[in-house]
Write a protein that holds these residues in place. Structure first.
Motif, PDB file in Angstrom:
ATOM      1  N   ILE A  76      10.839  39.501  48.366  1.00  0.00           N
ATOM      2  CA  ILE A  76       9.839  40.136  47.509  1.00  0.00           C
ATOM      3  C   ILE A  76       9.564  39.216  46.323  1.00  0.00           C
ATOM      4  CG2 ILE A  76       9.288  42.137  46.084  1.00  0.00           C
ATOM      5  CD1 ILE A  76      11.010  43.813  47.893  1.00  0.00           C
ATOM      6  N   ASP A  77       8.298  38.838  46.172  1.00  0.00           N
ATOM      7  CA  ASP A  77       7.880  37.935  45.113  1.00  0.00           C
ATOM      8  C   ASP A  77       7.921  38.651  43.758  1.00  0.00           C
ATOM      9  OD1 ASP A  77       7.048  35.567  44.065  1.00  0.00           O
ATOM     10  OD2 ASP A  77       4.995  35.647  44.822  1.00  0.00           O
ATOM     11  N   ALA A  78       7.698  37.878  42.705  1.00  0.00           N
ATOM     12  CA  ALA A  78       7.752  38.449  41.365  1.00  0.00           C
ATOM     13  C   ALA A  78       6.680  39.501  41.138  1.00  0.00           C
ATOM     14  CB  ALA A  78       7.624  37.331  40.324  1.00  0.00           C
ATOM     15  N   ASP A  79       5.552  39.412  41.874  1.00  0.00           N
ATOM     16  CA  ASP A  79       4.477  40.393  41.723  1.00  0.00           C
ATOM     17  C   ASP A  79       4.600  41.535  42.719  1.00  0.00           C
ATOM     18  OD1 ASP A  79       3.809  39.210  44.081  1.00  0.00           O
ATOM     19  OD2 ASP A  79       1.814  38.522  43.465  1.00  0.00           O
ATOM     20  N   ALA A  80       5.770  41.702  43.361  1.00  0.00           N
ATOM     21  CA  ALA A  80       6.079  42.775  44.315  1.00  0.00           C
ATOM     22  C   ALA A  80       5.442  42.566  45.679  1.00  0.00           C
ATOM     23  CB  ALA A  80       5.696  44.136  43.759  1.00  0.00           C
ATOM     24  N   SER A  81       4.888  41.384  45.963  1.00  0.00           N
ATOM     25  CA  SER A  81       4.353  41.086  47.298  1.00  0.00           C
ATOM     26  C   SER A  81       5.506  40.897  48.272  1.00  0.00           C
ATOM     27  CB  SER A  81       3.496  39.823  47.268  1.00  0.00           C
ATOM     28  OG  SER A  81       2.388  39.989  46.418  1.00  0.00           O
ATOM     29  N   LEU A  82       5.343  41.438  49.472  1.00  0.00           N
ATOM     30  CA  LEU A  82       6.386  41.366  50.492  1.00  0.00           C
ATOM     31  C   LEU A  82       6.136  40.201  51.436  1.00  0.00           C
ATOM     32  CD1 LEU A  82       8.818  42.523  52.091  1.00  0.00           C
ATOM     33  CD2 LEU A  82       7.171  43.971  53.306  1.00  0.00           C
ATOM     34  N   PHE A  83       7.150  39.355  51.613  1.00  0.00           N
ATOM     35  CA  PHE A  83       7.129  38.254  52.570  1.00  0.00           C
ATOM     36  C   PHE A  83       8.268  38.477  53.556  1.00  0.00           C
ATOM     37  CE2 PHE A  83       4.911  36.707  48.935  1.00  0.00           C
ATOM     38  CZ  PHE A  83       4.012  35.748  49.374  1.00  0.00           C
ATOM     39  N   THR A  84       7.992  38.322  54.836  1.00  0.00           N
ATOM     40  CA  THR A  84       9.033  38.447  55.852  1.00  0.00           C
ATOM     41  C   THR A  84       9.161  37.139  56.611  1.00  0.00           C
ATOM     42  OG1 THR A  84       7.440  39.350  57.438  1.00  0.00           O
ATOM     43  CG2 THR A  84       8.702  40.925  56.129  1.00  0.00           C
ATOM     44  N   ALA A  85      10.300  36.957  57.267  1.00  0.00           N
ATOM     45  CA  ALA A  85      10.532  35.727  58.019  1.00  0.00           C
ATOM     46  C   ALA A  85       9.502  35.608  59.138  1.00  0.00           C
ATOM     47  CB  ALA A  85      11.944  35.726  58.591  1.00  0.00           C
ATOM     48  N   GLY A  86       8.778  34.487  59.176  1.00  0.00           N
ATOM     49  CA  GLY A  86       7.747  34.261  60.185  1.00  0.00           C
ATOM     50  C   GLY A  86       8.282  33.469  61.365  1.00  0.00           C
ATOM     51  N   ALA A  87       7.370  32.829  62.083  1.00  0.00           N
ATOM     52  CA  ALA A  87       7.753  32.045  63.252  1.00  0.00           C
ATOM     53  C   ALA A  87       8.667  30.893  62.838  1.00  0.00           C
ATOM     54  CB  ALA A  87       6.512  31.502  63.961  1.00  0.00           C
ATOM     55  N   ALA A  88       9.721  30.688  63.606  1.00  0.00           N
ATOM     56  CA  ALA A  88      10.724  29.680  63.278  1.00  0.00           C
ATOM     57  C   ALA A  88      10.939  28.742  64.467  1.00  0.00           C
ATOM     58  CB  ALA A  88      12.046  30.339  62.895  1.00  0.00           C
ATOM     59  N   THR A  89      11.368  27.541  64.167  1.00  0.00           N
ATOM     60  CA  THR A  89      11.826  26.641  65.215  1.00  0.00           C
ATOM     61  C   THR A  89      13.295  26.919  65.488  1.00  0.00           C
ATOM     62  OG1 THR A  89      12.397  24.927  63.597  1.00  0.00           O
ATOM     63  CG2 THR A  89      10.172  24.865  64.550  1.00  0.00           C
ATOM     64  N   MET A  90      13.705  26.782  66.724  1.00  0.00           N
ATOM     65  CA  MET A  90      15.084  27.071  67.105  1.00  0.00           C
ATOM     66  C   MET A  90      15.715  25.846  67.729  1.00  0.00           C
ATOM     67  SD  MET A  90      17.510  27.861  69.587  1.00  0.00           S
ATOM     68  CE  MET A  90      16.594  28.205  71.085  1.00  0.00           C
ATOM     69  N   ARG A  91      16.951  25.580  67.369  1.00  0.00           N
ATOM     70  CA  ARG A  91      17.706  24.480  67.960  1.00  0.00           C
ATOM     71  C   ARG A  91      19.129  24.944  68.233  1.00  0.00           C
ATOM     72  NH1 ARG A  91      17.379  20.572  64.079  1.00  0.00           N
ATOM     73  NH2 ARG A  91      19.529  20.632  63.373  1.00  0.00           N
ATOM     74  N   VAL A  92      19.653  24.601  69.389  1.00  0.00           N
ATOM     75  CA  VAL A  92      21.043  24.898  69.713  1.00  0.00           C
ATOM     76  C   VAL A  92      21.903  23.800  69.120  1.00  0.00           C
ATOM     77  CG1 VAL A  92      22.719  25.313  71.537  1.00  0.00           C
ATOM     78  CG2 VAL A  92      20.354  26.072  71.841  1.00  0.00           C
ATOM     79  N   GLU A  93      22.686  24.143  68.099  1.00  0.00           N
ATOM     80  CA  GLU A  93      23.528  23.134  67.453  1.00  0.00           C
ATOM     81  C   GLU A  93      24.865  22.969  68.161  1.00  0.00           C
ATOM     82  OE1 GLU A  93      22.203  22.665  62.850  1.00  0.00           O
ATOM     83  OE2 GLU A  93      23.898  23.971  63.250  1.00  0.00           O
ATOM     84  N   LEU A  94      25.331  24.036  68.765  1.00  0.00           N
ATOM     85  CA  LEU A  94      26.603  23.978  69.489  1.00  0.00           C
ATOM     86  C   LEU A  94      26.500  24.922  70.670  1.00  0.00           C
ATOM     87  CD1 LEU A  94      29.599  23.067  69.675  1.00  0.00           C
ATOM     88  CD2 LEU A  94      30.177  25.030  68.231  1.00  0.00           C
ATOM     89  N   ALA A  95      26.802  24.407  71.851  1.00  0.00           N
ATOM     90  CA  ALA A  95      26.755  25.233  73.059  1.00  0.00           C
ATOM     91  C   ALA A  95      28.031  24.989  73.848  1.00  0.00           C
ATOM     92  CB  ALA A  95      25.527  24.905  73.900  1.00  0.00           C
TER      93      ALA A  95
END
Length: 370
Positions: free
Chosen positions: A95-114
């Motif tokens: 939530i920004d200082a002006d009360a605007s809501l931001f949510t996690a958007g599209a992300a890149t994914m990488r397998v760091e350990l498998a």
């Protein structure tokens, strides 16, 4: 054969007070022992499915969701029916200082350990509002271990907003929800004494964004300074004390639940855990009550708190770590063990005359911060 360096990450069962010596064999003639119940990872479009044995969890990259769905194999048949789905998560909320809501958007994914015993997935992406405008980015790592229903969450918030040198935000939280109906109870581990149960949860009247869950029907454990925590519902203080390890069990009426423990809860204040009937909020940066909350801090401690907001400078980042454990219907939580699992030490509960907590207790006092 030679080794320049090696990381040993293994599962070693230990009883209370037990010690065990480990040795490492390596070389071209050494083969690894078979692992009968190895962890499995499958990629399905924008979803990664991880099966640890007793748990199946789907994580989504577009948009990023820590747990698009969580299933627990309650009957042990090796399959995960829709009736065994117990939890999910919405997008992380900024939530920004002006009360605007931001949510996690599209992300890149990488397998760091498998590996057969442990898998680590790395997600990176922006926070976005309803118009697609971006603000800050996150790097989130999810760790899974074979045979476990616990995931480790490491969330890094990075100020990538280059339009201004400084930018203020109001709060940052990770919401989780049970799919087996509204939650009935929230049990908080506030200190070294018995956990405190709040059993009057119900959904709040307000809708997101929700900076604090403090209405009647919600409970919130908050550590706003390094020497003061409080457990509140509405205007009532149920209990308060000095330092808490930050753990809560969030349960539905059928016994299914989510247990959350935040690493360094009091050391990395402010932190909060807010529970209502519809969701559990892991408040990594809880809303600051007012502009005077941190006015008395010396400059080297108070510089991130300006005007009742969190002030970031471009390139600045902060990382928090959380353990999240899922359990099936009919199970019993061990919130104390969850708190100990993140190294939590808590002291001194004081019952408040407005609340329902037990009488004053004084327990193992931690060393001061250095």
């Amino acid at each position: 054969d030679s080794l320049r360096w090696v990381l040993i990450d293994c599962v070693t069962p230990l009883g209370a007070g037990e010690r065990r010596s480990l040795s490492v064999e390596f070389g071209s003639s050494i083969s690894r022992a078979a692992i009968p119940d190895a962890l499995r990872t499958d990629t399905l479009a924008d979803t990664v499915r991880v099966i640890t044995g007793p748990m199946q969890i789907d994580t989504a990259a577009a948009p990023f969701r820590i747990a698009q769905g969580v299933w627990i194999d309650g009957n042990g048949d090796g399959a995960f029916a829709e009736a065994e789905r117990i939890a999910s998560s919405a997008g992380a909320e900024l939530i920004d200082a002006d009360a605007s809501l931001f949510t996690a958007g599209a992300a890149t994914m990488r397998v760091e350990l498998a590996g057969p015993l442990k898998t680590v997935l790395r997600f990176e992406g922006p926070y976005v509002d309803g118009t697609g405008r971006e603000l800050f980015r996150h790097i989130t790592r999810l760790s899974f271990v074979a045979g476990s229903t616990t995931i480790g969450v490491s969330h890094t918030l990075v100020d990538t907003h280059l339009e201004t040198e400084f930018h203020d935000i109001t709060s940052l939280s990770l919401p989780l929800a049970l799919t087996g109906g509204p939650a009935a109870t929230a049990t908080y581990l506030c200190d070294a004494g018995d956990p405190l149960e709040f059993s009057s949860l119900r959904p709040p009247a307000q809708t997101a964004p929700r900076e604090c869950a403090l209405a009647d029907g919600a409970a919130r454990l908050a550590q706003l300074t390094d020497d003061a925590w409080s457990l509140r519902t509405g205007d009532r203080v149920l209990a308060e004390g000095k330092r808490t390890c930050g753990a809560v069990d969030y349960a539905a009426a059928d016994g299914s639940g989510i247990t959350v423990a935040v690493t360094d809860f009091w050391q990395r204040y402010p932190k909060a855990l807010a529970a209502s009937g519809d969701r559990l909020d892991i408040q990594l940066l809880p809303a600051i009550p007012d502009s005077d909350t941190y006015a008395g801090l010396p400059w080297q401690l108070g510089f991130p708190f300006v005007g009742g907001k969190y002030r970031f400078k471009w390139g600045m980042s902060t990382t928090d770590r959380v353990n999240v454990t899922f359990r099936p219907p009919g199970s019993t939580a061990d919130v104390a063990a969850a708190g100990q699992g993140v190294g939590g030490r808590a002291v001194e509960r004081r019952a408040h005359p407005q609340g329902q907590a037990e009488t004053h207790q004084r327990r193992n006092r931690p060393d001061p911060l250095h």
